[in-house]
Design an enzyme around this catalytic site. Structure first.
Site, short mmCIF file in Angstrom:
data_model
loop_
_atom_site.label_atom_id
_atom_site.label_comp_id
_atom_site.label_asym_id
_atom_site.label_seq_id
_atom_site.Cartn_x
_atom_site.Cartn_y
_atom_site.Cartn_z
N CYS A 4 0.84 -1.21 0.00
CA CYS A 4 0.00 0.00 0.00
C CYS A 4 0.88 1.25 0.00
O CYS A 4 1.73 1.43 0.88
CB CYS A 4 -0.91 -0.01 1.23
SG CYS A 4 -1.79 1.54 1.48
N HIS A 46 -4.19 0.63 8.40
CA HIS A 46 -4.68 0.47 7.02
C HIS A 46 -6.17 0.15 7.02
O HIS A 46 -6.60 -0.88 7.54
CB HIS A 46 -3.92 -0.64 6.28
CG HIS A 46 -4.40 -0.80 4.87
ND1 HIS A 46 -3.90 -0.06 3.82
CD2 HIS A 46 -5.39 -1.57 4.34
CE1 HIS A 46 -4.54 -0.38 2.71
NE2 HIS A 46 -5.45 -1.30 2.99
N THR A 94 -8.22 6.28 -6.17
CA THR A 94 -7.05 5.69 -6.83
C THR A 94 -6.11 5.01 -5.83
O THR A 94 -5.39 4.08 -6.21
CB THR A 94 -6.26 6.75 -7.62
OG1 THR A 94 -5.86 7.79 -6.72
CG2 THR A 94 -7.10 7.32 -8.74
N HIS A 99 -8.34 8.03 2.96
CA HIS A 99 -7.71 9.34 3.07
C HIS A 99 -8.74 10.43 2.85
O HIS A 99 -9.69 10.26 2.10
CB HIS A 99 -6.55 9.50 2.09
CG HIS A 99 -6.91 9.21 0.65
ND1 HIS A 99 -7.01 7.93 0.16
CD2 HIS A 99 -7.18 10.03 -0.39
CE1 HIS A 99 -7.33 7.97 -1.13
NE2 HIS A 99 -7.45 9.24 -1.48
N HIS A 101 -9.06 14.39 1.70
CA HIS A 101 -8.43 15.54 1.06
C HIS A 101 -8.89 16.80 1.80
O HIS A 101 -10.10 16.99 1.98
CB HIS A 101 -8.88 15.67 -0.39
CG HIS A 101 -8.55 14.50 -1.28
ND1 HIS A 101 -7.55 14.55 -2.23
CD2 HIS A 101 -9.10 13.27 -1.39
CE1 HIS A 101 -7.52 13.39 -2.89
NE2 HIS A 101 -8.44 12.59 -2.40
#
Ligand code: AMP
Ligand code: ZN
Length: 113
Positions: A4, A46, A94, A99, A101
């Protein structure tokens, strides 16, 4: 996860422009910024996407949202900012590590879809 990208960034195996770190959270500048400020905020554990959040791991999401105002303040985002997570194919995710932003530093477009 050994293959990853963001786990490797968190581990320091791939360089990143770090802007924030605590026991649960890592944040760094997006390599292809879409606004004057474009930071990615990730859990150190993760989780593949927002779709993988559950009662056992959701505490790290709270930690992320505690970190976000600190990062925004440090980045000078006094006039507002946008927080986005892309989840799965239709959202064009992607990198398969959860995550968020943070986008700001200019007036952002009204539309998101
Ligand atoms: P998403 O499309 O929501 O999965 O977002 C993945 C983001 O990761 C994109 O905005 C990429 O520009 C960013 N990205 C990919 N590789 C790196 C990297 N090595 N360092 C920083 N950001 C990256
Ligand atoms: Zn990962």
């Amino acid at each position: 996860m050994s293959d990853c990208l963001f786990c490797k960034i968190i581990a320091g195996e791939i360089p990143s422009a770090k802007v924030y770190e605590d026991e649960a959270v890592y944040a760094f500048r997006d390599i292809a910024p879409m606004a004057p400020v474009h930071v990615l905020v990730v859990p150190k554990v993760h989780i593949a996407s927002a779709d993988g959040v559950n009662a056992e791991n959701s505490a790290c999401v709270a930690r992320i949202f505690e970190a976000i105002p600190k990062i925004a303040a440090a980045e000078g985002l006094t006039n507002g900012y946008r927080v986005i997570t892309n989840c799965g194919e239709d959202a064009c995710q992607t990198v398969k590590h959860l995550h968020f932003h943070i986008l700001g530093g200019k007036p952002l477009p009204e539309t998101m879809a």
